[in-house]
Design a protein around this motif. Structure first.
Motif, mmCIF file in Angstrom:
data_model
loop_
_atom_site.group_PDB
_atom_site.id
_atom_site.type_symbol
_atom_site.label_atom_id
_atom_site.label_comp_id
_atom_site.label_asym_id
_atom_site.label_seq_id
_atom_site.Cartn_x
_atom_site.Cartn_y
_atom_site.Cartn_z
ATOM 1 N N GLY A 145 0.819 -1.209 0.000
ATOM 2 C CA GLY A 145 0.000 0.000 0.000
ATOM 3 C C GLY A 145 0.850 1.254 0.000
ATOM 4 N N ASP A 146 1.979 1.206 -0.699
ATOM 5 C CA ASP A 146 2.959 2.295 -0.653
ATOM 6 C C ASP A 146 2.411 3.623 -1.163
ATOM 7 O OD1 ASP A 146 5.248 0.446 0.053
ATOM 8 O OD2 ASP A 146 4.663 -0.384 -1.879
ATOM 9 N N GLN A 147 1.386 3.585 -2.008
ATOM 10 C CA GLN A 147 0.813 4.810 -2.552
ATOM 11 C C GLN A 147 -0.528 5.144 -1.904
ATOM 12 O OE1 GLN A 147 1.051 4.949 -6.901
ATOM 13 N NE2 GLN A 147 2.622 3.356 -6.834
ATOM 14 N N GLY A 148 -0.774 4.546 -0.758
ATOM 15 C CA GLY A 148 -2.018 4.793 -0.046
ATOM 16 C C GLY A 148 -3.082 3.780 -0.428
ATOM 17 N N MET A 149 -4.013 3.538 0.481
ATOM 18 C CA MET A 149 -5.022 2.517 0.251
ATOM 19 C C MET A 149 -6.105 2.948 -0.729
ATOM 20 S SD MET A 149 -3.839 -0.060 1.658
ATOM 21 C CE MET A 149 -5.230 -1.175 1.466
ATOM 22 N N GLU A 150 -6.242 4.251 -0.961
ATOM 23 C CA GLU A 150 -7.201 4.675 -1.981
ATOM 24 C C GLU A 150 -6.776 4.167 -3.346
ATOM 25 O OE1 GLU A 150 -9.178 8.796 -3.818
ATOM 26 O OE2 GLU A 150 -8.059 8.855 -1.922
ATOM 27 N N ALA A 151 -5.468 4.183 -3.606
ATOM 28 C CA ALA A 151 -4.961 3.683 -4.885
ATOM 29 C C ALA A 151 -5.158 2.177 -5.022
ATOM 30 C CB ALA A 151 -3.474 4.026 -5.031
ATOM 31 N N GLU A 152 -5.355 1.490 -3.890
ATOM 32 C CA GLU A 152 -5.520 0.037 -3.898
ATOM 33 C C GLU A 152 -6.990 -0.395 -3.922
ATOM 34 O OE1 GLU A 152 -3.070 -1.902 -4.284
ATOM 35 O OE2 GLU A 152 -1.289 -0.807 -3.590
ATOM 36 N N GLU A 153 -7.889 0.549 -3.965
ATOM 37 C CA GLU A 153 -9.313 0.202 -3.963
ATOM 38 C C GLU A 153 -9.642 -0.729 -5.130
ATOM 39 O OE1 GLU A 153 -13.715 2.365 -3.943
ATOM 40 O OE2 GLU A 153 -11.882 3.565 -3.912
ATOM 41 N N PHE B 118 -11.160 -12.240 4.385
ATOM 42 C CA PHE B 118 -10.067 -11.271 4.331
ATOM 43 C C PHE B 118 -8.791 -11.994 4.749
ATOM 44 C CE2 PHE B 118 -7.300 -8.164 6.488
ATOM 45 C CZ PHE B 118 -7.067 -7.309 5.420
ATOM 46 N N TYR B 119 -7.726 -11.847 3.930
ATOM 47 C CA TYR B 119 -6.522 -12.665 4.101
ATOM 48 C C TYR B 119 -5.297 -11.856 4.545
ATOM 49 C CZ TYR B 119 -9.305 -16.456 2.377
ATOM 50 O OH TYR B 119 -10.287 -17.409 2.260
ATOM 51 N N GLY B 120 -5.497 -10.621 4.994
ATOM 52 C CA GLY B 120 -4.444 -9.939 5.727
ATOM 53 C C GLY B 120 -3.759 -8.768 5.075
ATOM 54 N N TRP B 121 -3.592 -8.794 3.739
ATOM 55 C CA TRP B 121 -2.808 -7.734 3.107
ATOM 56 C C TRP B 121 -3.525 -6.388 3.185
ATOM 57 C CZ3 TRP B 121 -3.158 -4.045 -0.662
ATOM 58 C CH2 TRP B 121 -1.954 -3.471 -1.066
ATOM 59 N N PRO B 122 -2.793 -5.287 3.459
ATOM 60 C CA PRO B 122 -1.365 -5.214 3.753
ATOM 61 C C PRO B 122 -1.039 -5.234 5.248
ATOM 62 C CG PRO B 122 -2.184 -2.987 3.454
ATOM 63 C CD PRO B 122 -3.380 -3.906 3.300
ATOM 64 N N TYR B 123 -2.059 -5.338 6.098
ATOM 65 C CA TYR B 123 -1.873 -5.078 7.518
ATOM 66 C C TYR B 123 -1.122 -6.204 8.238
ATOM 67 C CZ TYR B 123 -5.516 -1.890 6.057
ATOM 68 O OH TYR B 123 -6.238 -0.955 5.365
ATOM 69 N N CYS B 124 -1.313 -7.434 7.773
ATOM 70 C CA CYS B 124 -0.731 -8.572 8.467
ATOM 71 C C CYS B 124 -0.547 -9.717 7.494
ATOM 72 C CB CYS B 124 -1.623 -8.997 9.642
ATOM 73 S SG CYS B 124 -3.341 -9.346 9.174
ATOM 74 N N TYR B 125 0.119 -10.769 7.967
ATOM 75 C CA TYR B 125 0.347 -11.931 7.114
ATOM 76 C C TYR B 125 0.288 -13.207 7.946
ATOM 77 C CZ TYR B 125 5.170 -11.366 8.834
ATOM 78 O OH TYR B 125 6.282 -11.225 9.638
#
Length: 429
Positions: free
Chosen positions: A221-229, A293-300
């Motif tokens: 999520g290096d460019q922010g989570m809005e970009a990952e929507e 939900f499988y964790g990315w990016p918060y956890c693994y």
């Protein structure tokens, strides 16, 4: 900038040498893997072999009792395979087309990827290969569909052929046996392109839905989570209503998908995040639950928090632990179900094409592996089907396996090799 890129690559190479001393000796594999504690790398490990291809007479190594031959040759970066009901074999020929580099690490990474033939101009086509005499080698080649946008996944439902381009799912009319599609396609779903660009497709067993893997734009999520929507997810498209939405999320880069037939469960292989160590976290094979939900990016690997990322405790709390670890950075991309008896000595299970690492001190992947199943779940350690894609000194890649598919005869396995530019066919020896 070329000089700076080379300098950065030299620094990266030095980091590889340093990190080898503390690298784990055992891969994180199986249902209960030992995953080393995360170690922030700062400067990313950057190591990839130079692409060479196969010399005449040189082929991958096979498991005992198996043989391998080139079903099709002379392709341009073949990535994915779809076998049609009439036996025609479709191959998506496409390649990552990178954005202009912004940082020194971008320059170094892109220089490395070009040396490995992993990025560049994309053929943007699907070719059709036909084995007319049944000898295991395709005699005819046709351009089935061209002028696509990084095509990858393919699926046929009735008289409609679906393509997973990087920017969406497109539908085309199809008639059995035709060797070229010239009709205009119809866009059904739009995806954000770039980043993890592949868009794998699979049809539900009842033929009513189409599933698509859509990878993340960035590492964490290096460019922010809005970009990952809308990304880092598997989507489902209802083929009757043509309505689409996210089926499961938190999957950094879910590529190959397959159905386990005894339970009717969807499975996928996922490429995990970079920058935490050679085996941390491992790529994985997992069943996929609707709404999961499988964790990315918060956890693994369940609730192991990645402290590089601003946290969402509620999502971490419901993160699902994957079913089966495949080792760190193996780039497990291809996936198909292989019934018992398809290849001698192999029971029911999943075949996985491991494209191979570029970001660990000792390379991993670069092979095709098999994970046995019993009772709808993985039931043992992975076994090699094909290996030998990498030189012993890890400096040269003869090939890199990607997509895998069962052949039309149901007694063979097809493997796309995007460095060798070959479709390999594995059979009984």
């Amino acid at each position: 900038m070329d000089f700076l890129a080379r300098a950065t690559a030299v620094v990266g190479g030095t980091m590889v040498a340093i990190r080898r001393f503390g690298a784990p000796k055992v891969q994180a594999v199986g249902t209960a893997p030992t995953i080393p504690d995360a170690k922030r790398q700062g400067i990313m490990t950057l190591k990839m072999p130079t692409a060479k291809g196969w010399a005449p007479g040189h082929v991958p190594d096979t498991a005992p009792g198996l043989g391998v031959n080139a079903f099709a040759s002379g392709l341009e970066h073949p990535r994915w395979i779809e076998v049609l009901p009439n036996g025609d074999v479709l191959v998506a020929e496409s390649k990552e087309q990178p954005n202009p580099p912004k940082t020194l690490m971008d320059h170094a990474a892109q220089a490395t990827m070009r040396r490995a033939r992993a990025i560049g101009t994309s053929a943007n086509r699907i070719t059709l290969w036909r084995d007319t005499d049944g000898d295991g080698v395709a005699e005819t080649r046709e351009v089935f569909l061209e002028r696509q946008n990084q095509p990858f996944g393919m699926a046929l439902v009735g008289d409609t052929f679906y393509v997973g381009n990087t920017d969406g799912i497109v539908a085309f009319p199809y008639q059995e046996g035709q060797t070229t599609i010239t009709a205009a396609g119809r866009r059904l779903v739009t995806f954000k392109p770039n980043g993890h660009w592949t868009r794998s497709l699979i049809v539900s067993p009842d033929g009513t839905s189409l599933y698509a893997g859509v990878g993340s734009l960035s590492n964490i999520g290096d460019q922010g989570m809005e970009a990952e929507e809308g990304r880092a997810a598997i989507w489902r498209l209802d083929l009757e209503t043509e309505q689409a939405g996210i089926f499961a999320s938190g999957l950094r880069n879910a590529v190959g998908m397959a159905w386990e037939p005894s339970t009717g469960t969807l499975w996928t292989v996922v490429n995990e995040r970079d920058g935490l160590g050679d085996e941390t976290p491992p790529d994985y094979l997992t069943s996929v639950r609707e709404g999961g939900f499988y964790g990315w990016p918060y956890c693994y690997w369940g609730q192991t928090v990645d402290d590089r990322v601003p946290q969402d405790p509620a999502l971490v709390a419901r993160a699902i632990t994957p079913d089966y670890a495949l080792g760190g950075h193996t780039a497990s991309l291809g996936l198909c179900w292989m019934p018992a008896g398809t290849l001698p000595g192999f029971p029911d299970g999943m075949v996985i094409g491991q494209h191979g690492s570029w970001n660990r001190s000792t390379l991993s992947g670069y092979r095709v592996v098999f994970v046995p199943f019993e009772g709808g779940k993985p039931s043992g350690p992975p076994r090699d089907i094909l290996s030998g894609f990498l030189s012993d000194d890890e400096k040269t890649a003869y090939g890199r396996p990607v997509g895998v598919a069962i052949g039309a005869d149901r007694k063979s396995l097809l493997v796309a090799d995007d460095v060798g530019d070959i479709i390999w066919r594995v059979t009984a020896a």
